[in-house]
Scaffold this motif. Structure first.
Motif, PDB file in Angstrom:
ATOM      1  N   THR A  51       0.798  -1.279  -0.079  1.00 16.03           N
ATOM      2  CA  THR A  51      -0.003  -0.056  -0.060  1.00 16.03           C
ATOM      3  C   THR A  51       0.826   1.309  -0.026  1.00 16.03           C
ATOM      4  OG1 THR A  51      -0.363  -0.166   2.576  1.00 16.03           O
ATOM      5  CG2 THR A  51      -1.943  -1.161   1.031  1.00 16.03           C
ATOM      6  N   ILE A  52       1.917   1.293   0.766  1.00 11.29           N
ATOM      7  CA  ILE A  52       2.835   2.202   0.777  1.00 11.29           C
ATOM      8  C   ILE A  52       3.432   2.639  -0.747  1.00 11.29           C
ATOM      9  CG2 ILE A  52       5.095   3.297   1.442  1.00 11.29           C
ATOM     10  CD1 ILE A  52       4.563   2.122   4.230  1.00 11.29           C
ATOM     11  N   GLY A  53       3.887   1.414  -1.396  1.00  5.70           N
ATOM     12  CA  GLY A  53       4.589   1.875  -2.657  1.00  5.70           C
ATOM     13  C   GLY A  53       3.513   2.129  -3.534  1.00  5.70           C
ATOM     14  N   PHE A  54       2.227   1.718  -3.431  1.00  7.62           N
ATOM     15  CA  PHE A  54       0.949   2.226  -4.441  1.00  7.62           C
ATOM     16  C   PHE A  54       0.707   3.677  -4.011  1.00  7.62           C
ATOM     17  CE2 PHE A  54      -3.203   0.510  -6.189  1.00  7.62           C
ATOM     18  CZ  PHE A  54      -2.954   1.268  -7.358  1.00  7.62           C
ATOM     19  N   ASP A  55       0.858   3.870  -2.895  1.00  7.82           N
ATOM     20  CA  ASP A  55       0.407   5.487  -2.587  1.00  7.82           C
ATOM     21  C   ASP A  55       1.414   6.250  -3.194  1.00  7.82           C
ATOM     22  OD1 ASP A  55      -1.508   4.613  -0.908  1.00  7.82           O
ATOM     23  OD2 ASP A  55      -0.527   4.860   1.015  1.00  7.82           O
ATOM     24  N   LEU A  56       2.933   5.901  -3.102  1.00  6.81           N
ATOM     25  CA  LEU A  56       3.906   6.807  -3.761  1.00  6.81           C
ATOM     26  C   LEU A  56       3.667   6.749  -5.193  1.00  6.81           C
ATOM     27  CD1 LEU A  56       6.491   8.235  -3.414  1.00  6.81           C
ATOM     28  CD2 LEU A  56       7.641   6.065  -3.620  1.00  6.81           C
ATOM     29  N   GLN A  57       3.226   5.568  -5.990  1.00  9.52           N
ATOM     30  CA  GLN A  57       3.165   5.324  -7.274  1.00  9.52           C
ATOM     31  C   GLN A  57       1.852   6.411  -7.719  1.00  9.52           C
ATOM     32  OE1 GLN A  57       4.284   4.930 -10.096  1.00  9.52           O
ATOM     33  NE2 GLN A  57       3.363   3.477 -11.323  1.00  9.52           N
ATOM     34  N   PHE A  58       0.888   6.333  -6.902  1.00 14.88           N
ATOM     35  CA  PHE A  58      -0.432   7.200  -7.196  1.00 14.88           C
ATOM     36  C   PHE A  58      -0.145   8.584  -7.013  1.00 14.88           C
ATOM     37  CE2 PHE A  58      -4.965   8.676  -6.391  1.00 14.88           C
ATOM     38  CZ  PHE A  58      -5.339   8.089  -7.566  1.00 14.88           C
ATOM     39  N   LEU A  59       0.709   8.971  -6.010  1.00 16.88           N
ATOM     40  CA  LEU A  59       1.174  10.466  -5.790  1.00 16.88           C
ATOM     41  C   LEU A  59       1.783  10.864  -7.103  1.00 16.88           C
ATOM     42  CD1 LEU A  59       1.471  13.096  -4.288  1.00 16.88           C
ATOM     43  CD2 LEU A  59       3.356  11.971  -2.976  1.00 16.88           C
ATOM     44  N   VAL A  60       2.673  10.226  -7.612  1.00 18.21           N
ATOM     45  CA  VAL A  60       3.530  10.702  -8.885  1.00 18.21           C
ATOM     46  C   VAL A  60       2.674  10.528  -9.874  1.00 18.21           C
ATOM     47  CG1 VAL A  60       5.401   9.998 -10.380  1.00 18.21           C
ATOM     48  CG2 VAL A  60       5.551   9.581  -7.992  1.00 18.21           C
ATOM     49  N   GLY A  61       1.588   9.571  -9.970  1.00 16.47           N
ATOM     50  CA  GLY A  61       0.693   9.851 -11.185  1.00 16.47           C
ATOM     51  C   GLY A  61      -0.258  11.074 -11.127  1.00 16.47           C
ATOM     52  N   LEU A  62      -0.630  11.385  -9.888  1.00 12.64           N
ATOM     53  CA  LEU A  62      -1.259  12.648  -9.593  1.00 12.64           C
ATOM     54  C   LEU A  62      -0.653  14.078 -10.037  1.00 12.64           C
ATOM     55  CD1 LEU A  62      -3.335  12.329  -6.449  1.00 12.64           C
ATOM     56  CD2 LEU A  62      -4.367  12.062  -8.484  1.00 12.64           C
ATOM     57  N   TRP A  91      -5.954   7.892 -21.084  1.00  8.60           N
ATOM     58  CA  TRP A  91      -5.073   8.927 -20.062  1.00  8.60           C
ATOM     59  C   TRP A  91      -5.776   9.717 -19.246  1.00  8.60           C
ATOM     60  CZ3 TRP A  91      -1.042   6.541 -19.120  1.00  8.60           C
ATOM     61  CH2 TRP A  91      -0.370   5.890 -20.005  1.00  8.60           C
ATOM     62  N   THR A  92      -6.947  10.338 -19.789  1.00  6.51           N
ATOM     63  CA  THR A  92      -7.908  11.203 -18.807  1.00  6.51           C
ATOM     64  C   THR A  92      -8.623  10.625 -17.852  1.00  6.51           C
ATOM     65  OG1 THR A  92      -7.677  12.833 -20.995  1.00  6.51           O
ATOM     66  CG2 THR A  92      -9.102  13.497 -19.284  1.00  6.51           C
ATOM     67  N   VAL A  93      -9.430   9.570 -18.381  1.00  5.31           N
ATOM     68  CA  VAL A  93     -10.403   9.091 -17.215  1.00  5.31           C
ATOM     69  C   VAL A  93     -10.208   7.591 -16.915  1.00  5.31           C
ATOM     70  CG1 VAL A  93     -12.790   8.555 -17.388  1.00  5.31           C
ATOM     71  CG2 VAL A  93     -12.173  10.524 -18.586  1.00  5.31           C
ATOM     72  N   GLU A  94     -10.011   6.793 -18.230  1.00  7.85           N
ATOM     73  CA  GLU A  94      -9.925   5.300 -17.582  1.00  7.85           C
ATOM     74  C   GLU A  94      -8.588   4.727 -16.666  1.00  7.85           C
ATOM     75  OE1 GLU A  94     -10.015   3.408 -21.525  1.00  7.85           O
ATOM     76  OE2 GLU A  94     -11.932   4.336 -21.834  1.00  7.85           O
ATOM     77  N   HIS A  95      -7.617   5.468 -17.086  1.00  4.60           N
ATOM     78  CA  HIS A  95      -6.344   4.709 -16.523  1.00  4.60           C
ATOM     79  C   HIS A  95      -6.458   5.408 -15.036  1.00  4.60           C
ATOM     80  CE1 HIS A  95      -2.162   3.844 -15.456  1.00  4.60           C
ATOM     81  NE2 HIS A  95      -1.924   5.084 -15.304  1.00  4.60           N
ATOM     82  N   PRO A  96      -6.651   6.780 -14.668  1.00  2.00           N
ATOM     83  CA  PRO A  96      -6.428   7.331 -13.328  1.00  2.00           C
ATOM     84  C   PRO A  96      -7.655   6.691 -12.554  1.00  2.00           C
ATOM     85  CG  PRO A  96      -6.662   8.976 -15.197  1.00  2.00           C
ATOM     86  CD  PRO A  96      -6.764   7.964 -15.642  1.00  2.00           C
ATOM     87  N   THR A  97      -8.689   6.485 -13.237  1.00  2.00           N
ATOM     88  CA  THR A  97     -10.207   6.119 -12.530  1.00  2.00           C
ATOM     89  C   THR A  97      -9.703   4.662 -11.952  1.00  2.00           C
ATOM     90  OG1 THR A  97     -11.543   7.441 -13.629  1.00  2.00           O
ATOM     91  CG2 THR A  97     -12.591   5.527 -12.630  1.00  2.00           C
ATOM     92  N   ALA A  98      -9.521   3.697 -12.707  1.00  2.00           N
ATOM     93  CA  ALA A  98      -9.042   2.105 -12.642  1.00  2.00           C
ATOM     94  C   ALA A  98      -7.893   2.355 -11.401  1.00  2.00           C
ATOM     95  CB  ALA A  98      -8.587   1.442 -13.777  1.00  2.00           C
ATOM     96  N   MET A  99      -6.923   3.116 -11.492  1.00  2.00           N
ATOM     97  CA  MET A  99      -5.776   3.089 -10.562  1.00  2.00           C
ATOM     98  C   MET A  99      -6.406   3.452  -9.057  1.00  2.00           C
ATOM     99  SD  MET A  99      -3.563   1.549 -11.740  1.00  2.00           S
ATOM    100  CE  MET A  99      -3.219   1.004 -13.491  1.00  2.00           C
TER     101      MET A  99
END
Length: 155
Positions: A51-62, A91-99
């Motif tokens: 979960t920590i690794g995923f949080d970091l990945q999600f933050l970079v994605g944001l 890139w705008t909707v599907e990837h960020p929503t699924a992640m």
């Protein structure tokens, strides 16, 4: 700004492998816990690192999504045309929503595991982390698919 975009895209690309690896480890620890009917500190650590690794990945994605990506910046300004273009919609909707859904599943799994009886912790981890990992793998931009990103990106 282009150099920052390239560097963050490379970081996001490499973090994907860390998240997938940590997710697989958490999944295997959940499977071991199901077999032994015991949830150990090592199992909990694997879940936490996932979960920590995923949080970091999600933050970079944001940061990519809202600050440095020219793709999403243009798509957000012209959302009507972005929705008609499969790649921009991805890139705008599907990837960020699924992640986001996968991130919620991973965190919900951690909470459910903490509250579950000892004998069911492994099963709950296995269920939540498997679904989260399937969403991650399904919506990761692999080469020659919709997102079409290289397996290993260099800045």
């Amino acid at each position: 700004m282009q150099r920052m975009y390239s560097a963050m895209l490379a970081l996001h690309s490499w973090l994907r492998w860390a998240v997938i690896l940590l997710g697989l480890i958490a999944l295997l620890r959940g499977l071991a816990a199901v077999r032994s009917r015991r949830w150990t500190p090592a199992d909990d650590r694997a879940a936490m690192l996932f979960t920590i690794g995923f949080d970091l990945q999600f933050l970079v994605g944001l940061l990519l999504y809202f600050v440095v990506s020219p793709i999403t910046r243009a798509a957000l300004q012209h959302m009507d045309s972005a929705m008609r273009t499969a790649t921009l919609r991805y890139w705008t909707v599907e990837h960020p929503t699924a992640m986001l859904v996968a991130l919620i599943l991973a965190h919900a799994g951690r909470v459910v595991v903490r509250r579950a009886p000892e004998a069911k912790k492994g099963r709950m981890a296995l269920i939540f982390f498997a679904i989260a990992l399937l969403v991650i793998l399904g919506m990761t931009p692999w080469p020659n698919l919709l997102g079409d990103r290289p397996l290993f990106r260099l800045p």
